[in-house]
Design an enzyme around this catalytic site. Structure first.
Site, PDB file in Angstrom:
ATOM      1  N   ASP A   1      -1.172  -7.308   0.776  1.00 24.62           N
ATOM      2  CA  ASP A   1      -0.939  -6.120   1.077  1.00 24.62           C
ATOM      3  C   ASP A   1       0.786  -5.937   1.595  1.00 24.62           C
ATOM      4  O   ASP A   1       1.544  -5.906   2.056  1.00 24.62           O
ATOM      5  CB  ASP A   1      -0.591  -5.477   2.138  1.00 24.62           C
ATOM      6  CG  ASP A   1      -0.825  -4.504   2.382  1.00 24.62           C
ATOM      7  OD1 ASP A   1      -0.131  -3.620   1.449  1.00 24.62           O
ATOM      8  OD2 ASP A   1      -0.845  -3.311   3.363  1.00 24.62           O
TER       9      ASP A   1
ATOM     10  N   HIS B   1       1.026  -1.379   0.281  1.00 20.04           N
ATOM     11  CA  HIS B   1      -0.220   0.366   0.426  1.00 20.04           C
ATOM     12  C   HIS B   1       1.277   1.234   0.052  1.00 20.04           C
ATOM     13  O   HIS B   1       0.518   2.373  -0.389  1.00 20.04           O
ATOM     14  CB  HIS B   1      -1.298  -0.048   1.369  1.00 20.04           C
ATOM     15  CG  HIS B   1      -0.249   0.284   3.006  1.00 20.04           C
ATOM     16  ND1 HIS B   1      -0.644  -0.917   3.559  1.00 20.04           N
ATOM     17  CD2 HIS B   1      -0.361   1.511   2.988  1.00 20.04           C
ATOM     18  CE1 HIS B   1       0.027  -0.346   4.545  1.00 20.04           C
ATOM     19  NE2 HIS B   1       0.497   0.649   4.339  1.00 20.04           N
TER      20      HIS B   1
ATOM     21  N   SER C   1       4.515   1.260   8.467  1.00 15.99           N
ATOM     22  CA  SER C   1       4.561   0.275   7.124  1.00 15.99           C
ATOM     23  C   SER C   1       5.437  -0.429   6.900  1.00 15.99           C
ATOM     24  O   SER C   1       6.193   0.523   6.036  1.00 15.99           O
ATOM     25  CB  SER C   1       3.289   1.090   7.101  1.00 15.99           C
ATOM     26  OG  SER C   1       1.600   0.442   6.905  1.00 15.99           O
TER      27      SER C   1
END
Length: 287
Positions: free
Chosen positions: A162, A130, A237
């Site tokens: 992801d 992402h 992330s």
């Protein structure tokens, strides 16, 4: 717009708890059913939002300040932090050199930022898909702990899990992080989240594994995740969640928030079993 490092607003898509459909009903309720707890009927829909934690763009608003009593005198001192086990200090020392910042869109003008970590001696780097998606397919730059920057090749991406794999030149010399053995992660064991939250590279936060096999829904896909109370914020992330031995147990991917206000101590990481499977497939195809 240039990325402002330091503190900023959480950014990213919003997601609904796996227990709820978009209209607020339990996903076990059939069409037209109103089988909801009384509290829901009184207070309306309950939406538990999950936010992917890739993006430290745009806002540079300072979050914090000095607490004082109304007459201007200093307020009570904050409680001392709990002692940190010595093995976590060693784990942090081992992990930080292998963790990088990922900038998509190029240098100071990056449109999305996140984290990643080296997974082998071929300079392959694991990160979240992402981050690349938010960057709109722009050029990818990796910043090392020593401040050096390298253009990164996108070896492959898998949006469903992801996960994405990057590669930098051998001259980067990144130290690969060891991966935990499948099935070895235990609830209650101490863990560290390492990455670049809000642009602060090399940040380490500590917590425990709060739960395993926690089902969360990110976008159109359901994931089984490792839940942790280690502080995770936008920019984390793609970074590793590691155990006290310095082994990666997951890839930090999402947080639960209240009104989008950052970490509340409920974060989610893609389990290492899924990470290794997907990375092996991508690397096998992309070289």
């Amino acid at each position: 717009m240039a990325v402002q490092t330091g503190l900023g607003e959480p950014r990213g898509p919003w997601f609904i708890s796996p227990e709820l459909d978009p209209d607020g009903r339990s996903r076990w309720d059939g069409p037209g059913s109103d089988r909801r707890p009384a509290g829901w009927r009184r207070h309306g829909r309950l939406l538990a939002a999950l936010s992917v934690v890739a993006l430290s763009t745009a806002s540079g608003a300072v979050a914090g300040g000095v607490v004082a009593s109304r007459d201007g005198a200093p307020g009570p001192a904050a409680a001392s932090a709990a002692p940190v086990p010595a093995e976590l200090v060693t784990a942090a020392e081992k992990t930080v050199p292998g963790v990088v910042s990922v900038l998509v869109g190029g240098g100071a003008g990056a449109s999305a930022t996140g984290s990643g970590f080296a997974v082998d001696d071929q300079q392959h780097i694991i990160t979240n898909d992402h981050i690349l998606a938010k960057g709109g397919g722009g050029s990818v730059t990796v910043e090392l702990p020593d401040g050096r920057r390298f253009a990164a090749e996108v070896v492959g991406r898998e949006s469903r899990s992801d996960l994405a794999v990057l590669r930098v030149p051998p001259s980067a010399g990144l130290a690969a992080l060891p991966l935990a053995k499948p099935g070895s992660t235990r609830v209650g064991e101490p863990v560290l989240a390492v990455g670049s939250p809000l642009g602060l590279a090399g940040t380490v936060t500590a917590g425990i594994v709060s739960a395993l096999d926690r089902e969360v829904r990110l976008g159109d896909n359901r994931h089984t995740a490792v839940q942790t109370d280690a502080s995770i914020n936008p920019g984390n992330s793609g970074g590793p969640l590691v155990n006290a031995r310095g082994e990666v147990v997951g890839v930090n991917t999402a947080i639960a928030t209240i009104d989008g206000n950052g970490s509340i101590g409920i974060g989610f990481a893609i389990p290492i079993e899924q990470v290794q499977k997907t990375a092996d497939t991508i690397i096998g195809k992309g070289g």
